[in-house]
Design a protein around this motif. Structure first.
Motif, PDB file in Angstrom:
ATOM      1  N   PHE A  97       1.152  -1.253   0.298  1.00  0.00           N
ATOM      2  CA  PHE A  97       0.025  -0.105  -0.217  1.00  0.00           C
ATOM      3  C   PHE A  97       0.734   1.120  -0.121  1.00  0.00           C
ATOM      4  O   PHE A  97       0.298   2.121  -0.085  1.00  0.00           O
ATOM      5  CB  PHE A  97      -1.155   0.364   1.403  1.00  0.00           C
ATOM      6  N   TRP A  98       1.851   1.182   0.719  1.00  0.00           N
ATOM      7  CA  TRP A  98       2.713   2.769   0.021  1.00  0.00           C
ATOM      8  C   TRP A  98       3.459   2.996  -1.275  1.00  0.00           C
ATOM      9  O   TRP A  98       4.238   2.142  -1.492  1.00  0.00           O
ATOM     10  CB  TRP A  98       4.330   2.760   1.105  1.00  0.00           C
ATOM     11  N   PRO A  99       3.861   4.025  -1.457  1.00  0.00           N
ATOM     12  CA  PRO A  99       2.834   4.694  -0.825  1.00  0.00           C
ATOM     13  C   PRO A  99       1.584   5.141  -1.099  1.00  0.00           C
ATOM     14  O   PRO A  99       1.298   4.555  -2.052  1.00  0.00           O
ATOM     15  CB  PRO A  99       3.746   6.053  -1.749  1.00  0.00           C
ATOM     16  N   GLY A 100       1.210   5.618   0.012  1.00  0.00           N
ATOM     17  CA  GLY A 100      -0.862   5.718  -0.252  1.00  0.00           C
ATOM     18  C   GLY A 100      -0.833   5.553   1.493  1.00  0.00           C
ATOM     19  O   GLY A 100      -0.611   5.491   2.496  1.00  0.00           O
ATOM     20  N   PRO A 101      -2.574   5.641   1.384  1.00  0.00           N
ATOM     21  CA  PRO A 101      -3.490   5.574   2.925  1.00  0.00           C
ATOM     22  C   PRO A 101      -3.245   4.594   3.244  1.00  0.00           C
ATOM     23  O   PRO A 101      -4.423   4.695   4.168  1.00  0.00           O
ATOM     24  CB  PRO A 101      -4.589   6.568   2.652  1.00  0.00           C
ATOM     25  N   LEU A 102      -2.324   4.724   4.075  1.00  0.00           N
ATOM     26  CA  LEU A 102      -3.199   3.303   5.119  1.00  0.00           C
ATOM     27  C   LEU A 102      -1.439   3.556   6.168  1.00  0.00           C
ATOM     28  O   LEU A 102       0.049   4.257   5.998  1.00  0.00           O
ATOM     29  CB  LEU A 102      -2.265   2.313   4.628  1.00  0.00           C
ATOM     30  N   THR A 103      -1.372   3.422   7.640  1.00  0.00           N
ATOM     31  CA  THR A 103      -0.637   3.826   8.756  1.00  0.00           C
ATOM     32  C   THR A 103      -0.726   2.650   9.543  1.00  0.00           C
ATOM     33  O   THR A 103      -1.183   2.448   9.877  1.00  0.00           O
ATOM     34  CB  THR A 103      -1.414   5.277   8.920  1.00  0.00           C
ATOM     35  N   LEU A 104       0.720   2.604   9.663  1.00  0.00           N
ATOM     36  CA  LEU A 104       1.505   1.892  10.388  1.00  0.00           C
ATOM     37  C   LEU A 104       1.653   1.894  11.669  1.00  0.00           C
ATOM     38  O   LEU A 104       2.406   2.844  12.386  1.00  0.00           O
ATOM     39  CB  LEU A 104       1.989   0.570  10.244  1.00  0.00           C
ATOM     40  N   VAL A 105       0.891   1.224  12.573  1.00  0.00           N
ATOM     41  CA  VAL A 105       1.476   1.291  14.359  1.00  0.00           C
ATOM     42  C   VAL A 105       2.481   0.151  14.334  1.00  0.00           C
ATOM     43  O   VAL A 105       1.723  -1.145  14.651  1.00  0.00           O
ATOM     44  CB  VAL A 105       0.815   1.246  15.512  1.00  0.00           C
ATOM     45  N   VAL A 106       3.793   0.450  15.059  1.00  0.00           N
ATOM     46  CA  VAL A 106       4.987  -0.778  15.488  1.00  0.00           C
ATOM     47  C   VAL A 106       5.176   0.131  16.621  1.00  0.00           C
ATOM     48  O   VAL A 106       4.702   0.934  16.881  1.00  0.00           O
ATOM     49  CB  VAL A 106       5.656  -0.319  14.109  1.00  0.00           C
ATOM     50  N   GLU A 107       6.181  -0.794  17.697  1.00  0.00           N
ATOM     51  CA  GLU A 107       6.760  -0.652  18.937  1.00  0.00           C
ATOM     52  C   GLU A 107       7.977   0.858  18.437  1.00  0.00           C
ATOM     53  O   GLU A 107       8.091   0.723  17.497  1.00  0.00           O
ATOM     54  CB  GLU A 107       7.264  -2.062  19.578  1.00  0.00           C
ATOM     55  N   ARG A 108       7.916   1.519  19.036  1.00  0.00           N
ATOM     56  CA  ARG A 108       9.135   2.472  18.205  1.00  0.00           C
ATOM     57  C   ARG A 108      10.096   2.725  19.413  1.00  0.00           C
ATOM     58  O   ARG A 108      10.575   1.738  20.472  1.00  0.00           O
ATOM     59  CB  ARG A 108       8.432   4.218  19.652  1.00  0.00           C
ATOM     60  N   ALA A 109      11.388   2.735  18.155  1.00  0.00           N
ATOM     61  CA  ALA A 109      12.845   2.459  18.575  1.00  0.00           C
ATOM     62  C   ALA A 109      12.984   4.147  19.511  1.00  0.00           C
ATOM     63  O   ALA A 109      12.525   4.909  19.873  1.00  0.00           O
ATOM     64  CB  ALA A 109      13.189   2.746  17.630  1.00  0.00           C
ATOM     65  N   ALA A 110      14.049   2.974  21.068  1.00  0.00           N
ATOM     66  CA  ALA A 110      14.608   3.908  21.869  1.00  0.00           C
ATOM     67  C   ALA A 110      14.534   5.267  21.427  1.00  0.00           C
ATOM     68  O   ALA A 110      14.295   6.409  21.926  1.00  0.00           O
ATOM     69  CB  ALA A 110      15.501   3.531  23.050  1.00  0.00           C
ATOM     70  N   HIS A 111      15.566   6.339  20.132  1.00  0.00           N
ATOM     71  CA  HIS A 111      15.558   6.787  19.907  1.00  0.00           C
ATOM     72  C   HIS A 111      15.000   8.006  19.138  1.00  0.00           C
ATOM     73  O   HIS A 111      15.420   9.531  19.590  1.00  0.00           O
ATOM     74  CB  HIS A 111      16.514   7.244  18.646  1.00  0.00           C
ATOM     75  N   VAL A 112      13.689   7.643  19.450  1.00  0.00           N
ATOM     76  CA  VAL A 112      12.674   8.182  18.076  1.00  0.00           C
ATOM     77  C   VAL A 112      11.995   9.144  19.752  1.00  0.00           C
ATOM     78  O   VAL A 112      11.654   8.731  20.332  1.00  0.00           O
ATOM     79  CB  VAL A 112      11.532   7.426  17.347  1.00  0.00           C
TER      80      VAL A 112
END
Ligand code: TXA
Ligand code: MG
Length: 340
Positions: A97-112
């Motif tokens: 689906f990328w690029p396109g209107p889909l958002t994925l929720v994943v675990e956040r990396a520590a530096h973010v």
């Protein structure tokens, strides 16, 4: 800081002018907020790693700090770099689906920074398809944090004028690329669990997501009840016009309009059935959005903005059909009727 009024610059949405993009990038690098078109709705962008700019995004929207923002990236490589883990299902969906209107929720990396995730330990990532959005992220060379460019609980903007009207001087720079094609926000899928789950139905139809990940855990009925708990910022009242919004089944639309008009109210009506005829009552502004859910979605927010501008007191909406194809629309309409 703010100059009192945003700088609004027209930009070709198919072939964005690199000089205009460079100006917007300069603004972002100085910690300013840049509104930009995506294929769904306009976003209110800030550098994802600039804590002060993120704070200004929350302030500009009047949004509580625990509501997470989406990091907009150019593609899977950038998205991966923000994640602590990139499960195979994320890769499958990103490739489909990328690029396109889909958002994925994943675990956040520590530096973010935690601020972008509303303090939580996940991160939402999306690679937009709109050429202006892509050009902006590419030229900045970093992810852009961007919620929809509206005030908290307001209707998402599908034109630059909608952005300016809601945010005014709180936004520094607006890239005006015309109307957004999809007109409704991206579909948000949580890929952290055993089974992927739709947290917010949106512009990528659930059936298309399911075709790629058959174990998708979601039905229109169940998920819309549960998502409010799982996805911060999905509280009941949302996407609301100033006018009170009422949903009526097809057979009751005409009577409700007559009752409202009879009480002296200025009425707006949003319908989709061919056969439905609205009695010619004074003060009724009717908008027929048609029976195709994609075409309907592309006009929904613009129609709500327009009816608000006309100062209607109530908006009567014909209930949309049940099922996946209308899920995102049904979700937004229901939230728009909710009482705070
Ligand atoms: O189409 C879109 O997604 C637009 C354009 C600008 O990309 N953006 C957008 O952002 O709608 P916003 O902030 O208005 O809505 C983001 C949605 C919210 O429902 C939020 O709860 C969910 O995504 N979300 C963001 N980060 C999340 C996270 N870490 N975990 C769960 N849900 C998250
Ligand atoms: Mg929003």
């Amino acid at each position: 800081m703010s100059t009192g009024f945003p700088r609004i610059v027209a930009i070709d949405s198919h072939a964005p002018d690199a000089r205009v993009i460079a100006q917007a990038v300069n603004a972002l690098r100085r910690g300013r907020l840049v509104a930009f078109p995506t294929e769904t709705v306009y976003g209110l962008g800030a550098r994802a790693f600039d804590g002060a700019a993120l704070a200004r995004v929350f302030a500009a929207k009047g949004r509580p700090a625990h509501h997470p923002l989406i990091a907009h990236v150019t593609g899977e490589g950038d998205a991966c770099a923000l994640a602590a883990a990139w499960p195979p299902v994320a890769a499958r969906l990103a490739r489909a689906f990328w690029p396109g209107p889909l958002t994925l929720v994943v675990e956040r990396a520590a530096h973010v920074p935690a601020a972008i995730a509303g303090g939580g330990d996940s991160i939402a990532v999306r690679a937009p398809a709109h050429p202006v959005a892509r050009a902006l992220i590419e030229a900045l060379g970093e992810p852009i944090a961007a919620p929809s460019a509206n005030r908290y609980q307001g209707i998402s903007p599908t034109t630059a004028a909608h952005v300016v009207r809601q945010l005014g001087a709180a936004v520094d720079f607006v890239l005006d690329g015309g109307s957004c094609a999809a007109g409704i926000e991206s579909t948000v899928v949580d890929v952290r669990g055993e089974r992927p789950r739709i947290l917010r139905p949106g512009a990528t139809a659930a059936a298309r997501v399911r075709a790629v990940v058959p174990n998708l855990e979601a039905t229109a009925e169940r998920a819309s009840r549960e998502a409010a708990r799982a996805s911060p910022g999905m509280g009941a009242r949302h996407y609301a016009p100033r006018a009170r919004l009422h949903i009526a089944i097809t057979a009751e639309v005409a009577a409700l309009i007559e009752a409202c008009a009879g009480a002296g109210l200025l009425v707006g009506a949003i319908t989709h059935s061919e056969g439905l005829t609205i009695p010619p009552a004074s003060g009724v502004t009717e908008r027929r959005l048609g029976a195709d859910p994609e075409a309907y979605a592309s006009r929904l927010y613009a129609t709500l903005h327009d009816l608000d501008d006309r100062g209607v007191d109530v908006i009567v909406v014909e209930a949309v059909p049940p099922g996946d194809a209308w899920w995102a629309i049904e979700d937004r309409l229901r939230r728009a009727t909710a009482v705070e």
